[in-house]
Structure formats: structure tokens, C-alpha cells
Design a protein around this motif. Structure first.
Motif, short mmCIF file in Angstrom:
data_model
loop_
_atom_site.label_atom_id
_atom_site.label_comp_id
_atom_site.label_asym_id
_atom_site.label_seq_id
_atom_site.Cartn_x
_atom_site.Cartn_y
_atom_site.Cartn_z
N GLU A 110 0.83 -1.20 0.00
CA GLU A 110 0.00 0.00 0.00
C GLU A 110 0.87 1.26 0.00
O GLU A 110 0.53 2.26 -0.65
N ILE A 111 1.99 1.22 0.71
CA ILE A 111 2.93 2.35 0.69
C ILE A 111 3.38 2.63 -0.74
O ILE A 111 3.39 3.77 -1.21
N ARG A 112 3.75 1.57 -1.46
CA ARG A 112 4.22 1.74 -2.83
C ARG A 112 3.12 2.31 -3.72
O ARG A 112 3.38 3.14 -4.60
N ARG A 113 1.90 1.87 -3.52
CA ARG A 113 0.79 2.36 -4.33
C ARG A 113 0.53 3.83 -4.09
O ARG A 113 0.35 4.62 -5.02
N LEU A 114 0.52 4.23 -2.81
CA LEU A 114 0.18 5.61 -2.47
C LEU A 114 1.29 6.59 -2.82
O LEU A 114 1.02 7.74 -3.18
N THR A 115 2.53 6.16 -2.67
CA THR A 115 3.65 7.08 -2.92
C THR A 115 4.05 7.12 -4.39
O THR A 115 4.85 7.96 -4.78
#
Length: 401
Positions: A110-115
Motif C-alpha cells: 500500500e505504501i508503494r501504491r500511495l507514494t
């Protein structure tokens, strides 16, 4: 004695501000791992600061966590990333850390998706968050692409972590390109340095620094937003690597704007701290999101300084298991990391009266100068850095007044 130990990764103003919040709230000394024996966290009385030249490698990260776990038997270890790469490391490894470690963030995926800014803007469209006109550029396009907006253009990496791993002369956090030729030159330099991901080209939103806003939120273990604190950015830094870093912030109220982001965060079941960069577009009267940071921002002490201690949020939610009320910050406060003279010289005059009012009321915070942190060598370094803003602003920024 407290039942937890804050473990911070990084060594900058973000780390120091978080450590200060913990010390103010609980009198606890944080442990921090950073790259170099320098920066705001180095030499502090309120931080056990340790250097690790491989701090951003998974093996070192896990070993550093294990070391602190071994040093603090019986305590809950609050693992807190204070930079994008550290947040990513913590999120990716949180499920395999010792059971007494808490990483209050979403998954690494999710971090990778949002950033990833391209994916973030898709989510903005899905949930009704306004953002600047955006074009996602990929290297294979070369110079053969058509933009749906006119210059000047904003150009920035979709993947900030990968971008900074491929430095080159003249690299900046964000490029402002006055015409098509300068935009193409920036793209060529970025990819020649080895950057592997997409670049974001955006419509330039007009207006000086005072059109910027910063929104800091905390979402609890159940994905419910518990604090929102909006800051009106009056001044930013303007050095090539520091451009966009906040320098002066006044807290501000805008319930309608905050509710929109609250709905977004709760819809995606976000947990932990989040931080949004937003700019008011005077052309259409809309507030437009630039990005989300999946952490507290480097200016996070504007929240604590206004009376909403971010360390208490984390401890009461994740350590004590309390159900927190929702708080929309309303306390007026002024946060700054530059001298007062710099603030008044470079901030448009319409905000000077309110700045003076907050100063007179004692509602002013300077995060790097903390009375309980008496280490003289550090205070001297911080004073030198503070005064250095006179030179930096004179070199890189022309006053608007």
C-alpha cells in the motif's frame, strides 16, 4: 518508567520533532539510527543517536531493530520511519519483526501504491480529491508526446525513493520548466542518470508560497481518522534540494477540506500518520493535492506545537489501546524554522499582523530549540544553521513585499 521505547529512523528535523514530542509527553529518550554524525538529532540530550552507514538496507534495518529489542526487555518498541525509504522498510518488514514491535503504518504494498504519484492521482480521481492537471511520462515516449496544458510545467519523479538513488548534477526535488525545451532537457538528464520509473508532468498552479497548505492526519489501528491539523504554509525553502520544505506555517481551519481527505483515508482503510501537500488554485477556487507522505511530515512539530502532541496519539492508540475521539485542530499557532527577520522579509505582508499576534500570545514554536535539550555543541550548530537562512534566502529567493 514508561512501558515503550521509541525507535526512530533518520537524523533530520523530522526525527528531532518526533523525539521532542515523545520527550515532552512522557520524558522518554528516543533511540534513533541515522546515516551520519550530523544533523538535528546528532548530539542531542533527548535522543540516543546512533550512526549506521547501511541504514537503508533491509539487513541493517532488521539488525538495528533487534539490537534495541535486546536492550529493552519487556518494553513495546515503537518503530517509526521518518523518511520515505525508512517508512517503506518498516512497512515491508513489520510482519516479521519481534512481537513486541509496533509499526503503525499500512502494508509495504500500500505504501508503494500511495507514494507512486501516478497511482495516487488515480485514487484522487476515484475519491473526488482535486489535483493539478497531470501527464504521466515514460522514458519510451522520448520527445514524442502531447501535453493537455500550457507552460510553465512542473516536472517531478513518480517514485521519489528511486529518483534519489540516481543523483546527477542539478537534480532537484521538483523542476519548474518555463517551456517545452527546458522540460525535455530535464527529462533527458533524469533518465541519463539511470532513473527507471515514470515522471510526472503537471500544470503549474500559480501563486507564491502562501498559497500552499499542509494537512497532517493520524488514523488509528481501525482505520479511523482521529486527528486532522491543517497548516497554512506562508514560506518554503528555496535551495535546489530543499525546495518545497516548509519554513513558516500558521495553523488554519477548513472543515470542508479536511472532511474530504478524512473520507478518502477512511475509504482506503489507511492507518498511521499521513501528510498531504496541497495548493490553492486561484483560477478555479479549488485546493489541489500534490502528494501524500505515508508518515508524519518533516514539519510535524507544527501539530505538536499547536497543542496536539503526535506522540500521545500513537501511544494512546497502539500501546494503551484507547479509543480516541476525532479532533479537528483549531488552536491558532505559528511554526517556523527560519529567523523572524527572514520570515517577515520574505512572507507577503498581509500575514504579518497574524504572525505578530501569535508571537505576542506565546503561540509560536521553533522545533529545533527545546529548553530541555541543553547540549551546547548541538545548540550552537542549530543556531548557525538558523542564521544561515539569511544567506540562503538572499541567494535563492527574491522577496515579494
Amino acid at each position: 518508567m514508561v512501558s515503550f521505547q521509541p525507535l526512530l529512523f533518520g537524523g533530520d528535523i523530522n526525527v528531532y520533532s518526533v523525539a521532542r514530542a515523545f520527550h515532552e509527553a512522557y520524558g522518554v529518550k528516543s533511540i534513533a539510527y541515522g546515516y551520519y554524525p550530523s544533523g538535528p538529532a546528532y548530539g542531542s540530550d533527548i535522543i540516543d543517536y546512533r550512526t549506521c552507514p547501511t541504514n537503508e538496507e533491509t539487513e541493517s534495518f532488521r539488525q538495528n531493530v533487534a539490537t534495541v529489542v535486546g536492550e529493552c526487555p519487556g518494553k513495546t518498541i515503537l518503530v517509526i520511519g521518518c523518511g520515505d525509504s525508512y517508512v517503506k522498510l518498516a512497512a515491508e518488514n513489520k510482519d516479521s519483526l519481534p512481537d513486541n514491535c509496533i509499526v503503525a503504518t499500512v502494508s509495504g504494498e500500500e505504501i508503494r501504491r500511495l507514494t507512486d504519484k501516478a497511482q495516487f492521482y488515480q485514487l484522487c480521481d476515484q475519491y473526488g480529491i482535486d489535483h493539478p492537471g497531470t501527464f504521466v511520462y515514460r522514458r519510451e515516449m522520448g520527445h514524442d508526446f502531447t501535453l493537455p496544458f500550457q507552460p510553465p510545467f512542473i516536472c517531478k519523479p513518480a517514485n521519489g525513493v528511486a529518483y534519489w538513488a540516481h543523483p546527477f548534477p542539478g537534480n532537484e526535488k521538483v523542476f519548474t520548466c518555463p517551456d517545452r525545451a527546458s522540460l525535455e532537457a530535464v527529462l533527458d538528464k533524469v533518465y541519463a542518470a539511470g532513473y527507471p520509473d515514470a515522471m510526472i508532468i503537471q500544470d503549474f498552479v500559480p501563486g507564491d508560497d502562501s498559497f500552499m497548505r499542509v494537512l497532517t492526519c493520524y488514523s488509528d489501528r481501525n482505520g479511523k481518522v482521529k486527528l486532522m491539523c491543517l497548516g497554512h504554509v506562508l514560506l518554503e525553502e528555496h535551495t535546489p534540494h530543499g525546495i518545497g520544505n516548509h519554513a513558516v506555517i500558521l495553523t488554519e481551519e477548513n472543515e470542508a477540506l479536511c472532511r474530504k481527505f478524512k473520507d478518502f483515508l477512511e475509504s482506503i482503510h489507511y492507518t498511521g500518520f499521513s501528510n498531504f501537500d496541497i495548493k490553492y488554485d486561484q483560477r478555479d477556487g479549488k485546493f489541489k493535492a500534490f502528494e501524500i507522505n505515508c508518515r508524519q511530515g518533516r514539519s510535524n512539530y507544527y501539530v505538536t506545537g499547536a497543542g496536539y502532541n503526535i506522540a500521545r496519539l500513537l501511544v494512546e492508540d497502539r500501546v494503551e489501546g484507547k479509543d480516541l475521539p476525532f479532533t479537528l485542530a483549531t488552536n491558532p499557532s505559528l511554526w517556523r524554522v527560519v529567523p523572524r527577520k527572514v520570515a517577515f522579509r520574505y512572507i507577503v505582508s498581509e500575514y504579518h499582523d497574524e504572525m505578530r499576534k501569535r508571537m505576542a500570545e506565546g503561540r509560536e514554536s521553533t522545533p529545533l530549540f527545546y529548553a530541555a535539550d541543553k547540549a551546547l555543541p548541538r545548540r550552537l550548530r542549530m543556531t548557525k544553521n538558523l542564521l544561515g537562512h539569511h544567506v540562503k534566502f538572499k541567494q535563492y529567493y527574491q522577496p515579494k513585499n
